[in-house]
Design a protein around this motif. Sequence first.
Motif, short mmCIF file in Angstrom:
data_model
loop_
_atom_site.label_atom_id
_atom_site.label_comp_id
_atom_site.label_asym_id
_atom_site.label_seq_id
_atom_site.Cartn_x
_atom_site.Cartn_y
_atom_site.Cartn_z
N ALA A 85 -8.32 11.35 3.54
CA ALA A 85 -9.04 10.28 2.85
C ALA A 85 -10.44 10.75 2.45
CB ALA A 85 -9.13 9.05 3.75
N GLU A 142 -8.00 5.18 2.58
CA GLU A 142 -9.11 5.60 1.74
C GLU A 142 -10.42 5.07 2.31
OE1 GLU A 142 -8.74 4.09 -2.19
OE2 GLU A 142 -8.79 2.00 -1.56
N THR A 200 0.86 -1.17 0.00
CA THR A 200 0.00 0.00 0.00
C THR A 200 0.90 1.23 0.00
OG1 THR A 200 -0.05 0.46 2.36
CG2 THR A 200 -1.50 -1.28 1.57
N ARG A 246 -1.51 5.48 2.35
CA ARG A 246 -2.65 6.39 2.43
C ARG A 246 -3.90 5.61 2.81
NH1 ARG A 246 -2.38 10.56 -2.52
NH2 ARG A 246 -2.99 8.75 -3.69
N LEU A 291 -6.33 -6.88 1.43
CA LEU A 291 -5.26 -6.43 0.54
C LEU A 291 -4.71 -7.59 -0.28
CD1 LEU A 291 -3.49 -3.81 0.02
CD2 LEU A 291 -1.73 -5.16 1.13
N ARG A 344 -1.00 0.27 -3.63
CA ARG A 344 -0.33 1.04 -4.66
C ARG A 344 -0.93 0.69 -6.01
NH1 ARG A 344 4.70 3.10 -3.30
NH2 ARG A 344 5.32 2.52 -1.20
N GLU A 383 -6.49 0.97 4.02
CA GLU A 383 -5.37 1.49 3.24
C GLU A 383 -5.58 1.15 1.78
OE1 GLU A 383 -1.36 0.89 5.33
OE2 GLU A 383 -2.73 -0.66 5.98
N SER A 384 -5.14 2.03 0.91
CA SER A 384 -5.29 1.76 -0.51
C SER A 384 -4.01 1.13 -1.04
CB SER A 384 -5.59 3.05 -1.27
OG SER A 384 -4.61 4.01 -0.96
N ARG A 428 -10.18 13.30 -0.45
CA ARG A 428 -9.96 12.65 -1.75
C ARG A 428 -11.22 11.97 -2.23
NH1 ARG A 428 -4.95 11.47 0.29
NH2 ARG A 428 -5.70 9.55 1.20
N GLY A 429 -12.00 11.39 -1.30
CA GLY A 429 -13.18 10.65 -1.68
C GLY A 429 -14.36 11.54 -2.06
N GLN A 444 -6.89 -8.14 -3.12
CA GLN A 444 -6.74 -7.07 -4.12
C GLN A 444 -5.48 -7.25 -4.96
OE1 GLN A 444 -6.89 -3.55 -1.72
NE2 GLN A 444 -8.98 -3.09 -2.29
N VAL A 471 -13.49 3.02 2.03
CA VAL A 471 -13.85 1.90 1.17
C VAL A 471 -15.33 1.56 1.25
CG1 VAL A 471 -11.58 0.84 1.10
CG2 VAL A 471 -13.14 0.26 2.94
#
Lengths: 802, 61
Positions: free
Chosen positions: A554, A521, A516, A519, A658, A627, A624-625, A557-558, A661, A523
Amino acid sequence: MAVAATECFHCSEPLAGRTVVHARVRGEDVPVCCPGCRAAAELIEQLGLADYYRFRTAPGTRPAESADQWAAYADPRVAESLTRRETDGRAAVVLIDGLTCAACNWLITRALLQTSGVLRASVNAATGRALVVWDDARTDLARILAAIAALGYRPHVVTGGGVEDLARRERRGHLKRLGVAGLGMMQVMTFAVSLYAGDAGGMDHTIRAFLRIVSMLVATPVLFYSGWPFLQGAYRALAARGLTMDVPVAIALLLAYSASVWDTLHQSGAVYFDSVVMFVFFLSVARYVEMAARHRSTGISDALGRLLPATAHRLRAYADGERVEDVAVARIEVGDLLLVRAGEIVPADGKAQGGSARIDESMLTGESAPITREAGEAIAAGTLNLDSPLRLRVEAVGADTTIAAMVALLTRAQAERPRFMRAADALAGRFLSAVLGGAALVAVLWLYLDPARAFPATLAVLVAACPCALSLATLVVVATANTALARRGVLVARADAIEALAKVSRIVFDKTGTLTDGRIEVVGFSPTSRGDERRAMQIAAALEAASEHPIARAFVRGGGAVAVAADVRYAAGQGVEGTVDGERYRIGHRAFVRGTAEVGEAPRDQAILLGDRHGVLGAFELAESPRAESRAVVAELRAAGYGVEIASGDSAAAVRRLAEQCGIERYGSRQTAADKLERVRALGAQGEFVAMVGDGINDAPVLGGAGVSIAMGRGSALAQASADLILVGDSLAALPEALRVARRAQAIVRQNIVWAVFYNLAAMPVAAMGWVPPWLAAVGMSSSSILVVLNSLRVARPGRGH
Amino acid sequence: MGIILVLIPISLVLIGFACWAFFWAVGSGQFEDLDAQAWDILAEDEPAVDFERPTRGGRRC
C-alpha cells in the motif's frame, strides 16, 4: 509482445517502487516483479511454451515462495493414500488453483508431459482438475506438484479419487447415450420424411414396409440404450410407489414404440419411431446439460482441502535439540508442536506457544485488521500468520476445526434452500399426468365408439401432446443464457441459477474482496508538528519497497519510487528501519517507532507510525480500496430497481466509509457468518428474493443460504463451491448484465411455455377426434419446436439497456 | 427405387461404424479436455525439451 514496463510480465502486478528484476523470454529482457515470477517465466520459456504469453487472456498468478513444501509428498506412505495404481503407473487427481484462461490448461498439460516420468496428463477446465499418470520408478508426486507450482499455480491433491472416477464414468456414459440418440435421430428422421412424403404422394408397399423395418432397427437401440435411464427411473419410481417425470415419459415411449412395432410387423396403421427417437434425444440433452452443471460445482470436501496448506512443519524434540520436519497436514495429530512461518496459513486449530503473533483472520471473520494473539491464545486453522514465526500446540485437526464447522454450516444452509428445479419438475409432471389421463379417456371413448380407431387416435393424442416444445422451452433458453453469460465472464454453476437470478429483488454484498479488491491503501496521514505528508509517503515507500506484506505494498503504491532506502532492517511483527537520504527512519507499530502520544486515535491495530531519531513524524491511516467499478455497478443496480446493502464482519467505521464511497445506504457491520445468514433469511421472510455476492470463507454459509449466490472469481474455493454463479473475471461489472440476461431469459421462457401449452392444447382435441394424419402431427410438432428454439436464441442478443 | 434397398443398409453399416468410432473416442478420453488441444495448433513447433534438463542455452552466437 508490447508489455508496458509498469507491470510484471508474468502476473501483471504493478512494478512501481520495486527493485525490478528481468527475465529472458523470447530473447528479450522483460520486467518481472519478483524472483518467483522470473523463475516461472523463464521456466515457461525453457519448456518452449512461451506462446502461452501470446494466447492467454488473463494474467498469470504469482508463484508461492517456498519450493520445498512439496517434499513431504515424496514420502511413499503419504503418496500411497493420495494416489492409486493404474496398469502402467500411478495416478492422482490434482485440483489446480489459479486457472484463469484456456491458455493455462494448455500450459499445464504441455509442461507436465515434458516432465520426465509423466505418462499422461489432462486438465479439465470446467472442474479445474488435472489427471496425471506417472511412472513410479522415474518420478514421484512431490516432483509433479512442484512442477505445477513452478509455473505459478497452486496444486492440491484430491483425496476422493473414487468420486472423480464415478463422475468421469457418468460423463462418458451420458455422452455415449447422447451420441447414439443423436445419430439415431438423424437416421430415423430421414426415413420418416420419406414415409410422410409417401403417405401424401403414394409409395410402393415394399419400400414402405422396408423403411418401417429400417426405422425400427435404428429406433430400438436408441430407446433401449439411450433411453434406458428413463425406463429404469420410471421402474424405480413405480416400485417405490412414486410418480416422477420419468413415469409418463417411459409410458409414452413404450406405448408409441410397441404400437409402431405392431404396425410395422402387421403392415398396418402408422409408425411413430421418429417421435420416439426425437423424444429420447431431447431428454438426453436435458440430462446432459443438468449433469454438466452439477459436475462443474466442485465438491465442498475438496474446497475444505484447498483452504488448508498441504504440508506443515512439525517440531520434534531430540536429544541434541529440536528439529523441524515437513509432514503432510493429514498426518498431524492433536498434541503435536508445529512451526508456522511468517506468511503461512495455520494448518490446524491450536494454542500459541512462547510468543505472540499477528494473525490475519479475515478469511474467517471478514475483519480486515490483523489481530495480535498472545501466548496461550487460540488460533484457528485457515488463518494467516503475518509476520513472525509462530509455535503452535495442536488442539484440533481435520473435521474438528473451526473451519470444518463453517463447512458444516454451509452444507446445512444449502440443504434448506428452496429448489426451483423441483417446482418445475412437478409442473411438468402434472402436465404429463393430465396428458396420460386424457389419452386414457380418449382410448376408452373410442373403444366404446369405434374400436378400430381407438389405438391410432390415442397415439395421435400422445404425439400431439408430446411436450417436445415444452421441454425445449426452458432447456434451450437456459443453455443459450449460460453461453451468453459465459461470454460476459459469468460462469453458471447450477442448473436453476438463471431462473433464480431473474427473481432477485435485493442484492447483499460482502465487503472485503467483493466491493473492495482486497488491497489496502493509505487514505490519510495525520502529521505531528514536524511531519509533511508527501515526504512521509516517499520515505515510507522507500522503507517498504522490498517487502511483500500487503500493508507495505500500500505504501509503495502510494509513495512511488522517489526515494531509496539503504541499510534496511526488519523487526518481525514490529516494523522496518532504514536510512533515507542520510537520516535513520522507523515505520511500524507505536512501540517500535520511538516516542508516542501526540498523534490521533486511529484504531490500535491499524495505526502505522513513521518516526526518526527525534520522534514521531505522523500516523498513517489505512483502509481497503473499493473496486474501480463498485460505485458505477451499485448505481446501475439501484437505477434498475434493485435493493442494495452491505453485510460485513468488519468494524462499523470501515463499513460506513465504504458504503458512502459506493453509494449504499443500508449496511451491517461486525456480522458473523451466522448473523449474515440470519439477515438474509429475515429479508426472505419479508418477501425479498436475495442475491448474495461474496468471496470469503466466512461468506460461504450465507452464499449457500441466499436465494441465489454469486462468488468472485478470485474468491475462496469454498465460496465458489457454494455459489450458483461465479464472476470469473473477478469484476463486478458483469453483474448488472447478468441480471438483465436472466430477466430476458425468464421472459422468453414464459413466451415459450405459453406457446407450447397453447399448441398442445389446441392440437390435442383435434388429434382426439382422429382428424390428424401422422405427417401433419409431425410437421406441427417440428415447427412448434423450431419456433421455440428460434425464440430462445434471442436471449444471446446483446442487451439494449433495460 | 430399388436402389434404396441397397443404399439404406449401407448407410446403416456406416452409422454402426460412426457409433463405434464415437464410443472409441469417448472411451479414450478425447472429450475430457476440449480446450488444451485447441491451443496446440497455435503454438509454434519446437522440439520438446526435457523438463529436468537445463535448456540448450543461448543461441545468439
